[in-house]
Design an enzyme around this catalytic site. Structure first.
Site, short mmCIF file in Angstrom:
data_model
loop_
_atom_site.label_atom_id
_atom_site.label_comp_id
_atom_site.label_asym_id
_atom_site.label_seq_id
_atom_site.Cartn_x
_atom_site.Cartn_y
_atom_site.Cartn_z
N TYR A 113 -2.29 5.19 9.40
CA TYR A 113 -1.15 6.12 9.40
C TYR A 113 -1.18 7.00 10.65
CZ TYR A 113 -1.08 5.20 4.30
OH TYR A 113 -1.06 4.62 3.06
N HIS B 166 -8.15 -1.20 3.37
CA HIS B 166 -6.70 -1.01 3.20
C HIS B 166 -6.00 -2.26 2.64
CE1 HIS B 166 -3.24 1.58 5.04
NE2 HIS B 166 -2.87 1.04 3.90
#
Ligand code: NAD
Length: 281
Positions: free
Chosen positions: A53, A111
């Site tokens: 992010y 992730h």
């Protein structure tokens, strides 16, 4: 019985996490720092970020600036695909830890499995050893299907504490919730509000919210909690942040739970994020 929406949830390594967290995707720059600070002030004690992010520095800055004691905050971050090798993962963990302020990371997740790379088991070994070395407190995964979970558990004997997966009424993930539960893994739901607002216009959600005297967002978040899922809704708006935490004092009955779950549909993923093929590198 849970008495508050913020009561901690026990994890399989003896630690605990809050029953709801703040999603931080897209919280960038000074506004991003303010959004996290606002969330902490509203009462969030779990912050969900990811190296991918690009906002670990913002989350780290907010943790450094807030009056909330570091010891009562839990941060989850996630390993990118390009860091799946053992050495790469160990370096990535050290760097993420620094960006987040230097304390051991509370919860580190892989992730996405990205099976094509064939390196998620190696990445899992790196997380295990980083935990043994005190760089991380708890370790988990995200977007793992049953076969990926079995591969890492068979190879190492270590069961992830959480599996963070896409989960909302259009994609309620009954099989993965059952699978996680069977393995002793806490399910965390990403995009718990379905991101785009379509859920709030569902007549089923609207009518149940009306009966409860609550908003559609609160109704959907309570649905998550009653399924034993930890949702991580994202909002930078202080009013909505508080609204999403205000989940005490009402309960969906069994029929209401079933009616919301029945909104699930094949192809219900928001952007076709299939764990077998998604390459979030
Ligand atoms: P979400 O389902 O949390 O929805 C966010 C949207 O809903 C925003 O537009 C927000 O303004 C709006 N919203 C929030 N509260 C509201 C309210 N009370 N009333 C009306 N609208 C409201 O979507 P998301 O951000 O995609 O998911 C949440 C978090 O999940 C992310 O921020 C991220 O931390 C995590 N995530 C993880 C993965 C992963 O692969 N592990 C993938 C996607 C997202």
């Amino acid at each position: 019985m849970t008495t508050s929406a913020l009561d901690p949830v026990a994890l399989n390594d003896g630690t605990a996490m809050p029953a709801i967290g703040l999603g931080t995707w897209g919280f960038l720059g000074a506004r991003g720092v303010d959004a996290v600070l606002g969330g902490l002030e509203a009462g969030y004690r779990l912050l969900d970020t990811a190296t991918g992010y690009g906002n670990e520095p913002e989350v780290g800055r907010a943790i450094g600036e807030t009056a909330v004691p570091r010891g009562s905050i839990r941060v989850s971050t996630k390993l990118r695909g390009k860091d799946h090798g053992y050495r790469e993962a160990r370096a990535a963990i050290r760097e993420a830890r620094q960006r987040l302020g230097g304390a051991p990371v509370d919860l580190f997740l892989i992730h996405w499995p990205i099976p094509r790379l064939g390196r998620y088991v190696e990445a899992w070994r790196a997380l295990i050893e980083a935990r043994e070395d005190g760089e991380i407190r708890s370790i988990g995964v995200s977007n793992f299907e049953r076969r990926h979970l079995e591969a890492i558990i068979d190879a190492t004997g270590v069961v992830p504490v959480v599996n963070q997966i896409e989960l909302h009424p259009h994609f309620p993930q009954a099989a993965m919730r059952a699978s996680n539960r069977e393995l002793g893994i806490q399910t965390v739901g990403w995009s718990p509000l379905g991101r785009q607002g379509a859920l709030f216009r569902e007549p089923v959600v609207a009518s149940i919210a009306k009966r409860l005297g609550r908003t559609p967002a609160q109704t959907v978040l309570r649905w998550h909690q009653q399924l034993d899922v930890v949702p991580v809704p994202r909002s930078s708006d202080p009013r909505r942040q508080r609204e999403n935490l205000d989940l005490d004092g009402f309960t969906l009955d069994d029929t209401e739970m079933e009616r919301i779950t029945a909104l699930g549909r094949s192809g219900g993923r928001l952007w076709n994020g299939d764990p077998e093929t998604t390459e979030f590198l």
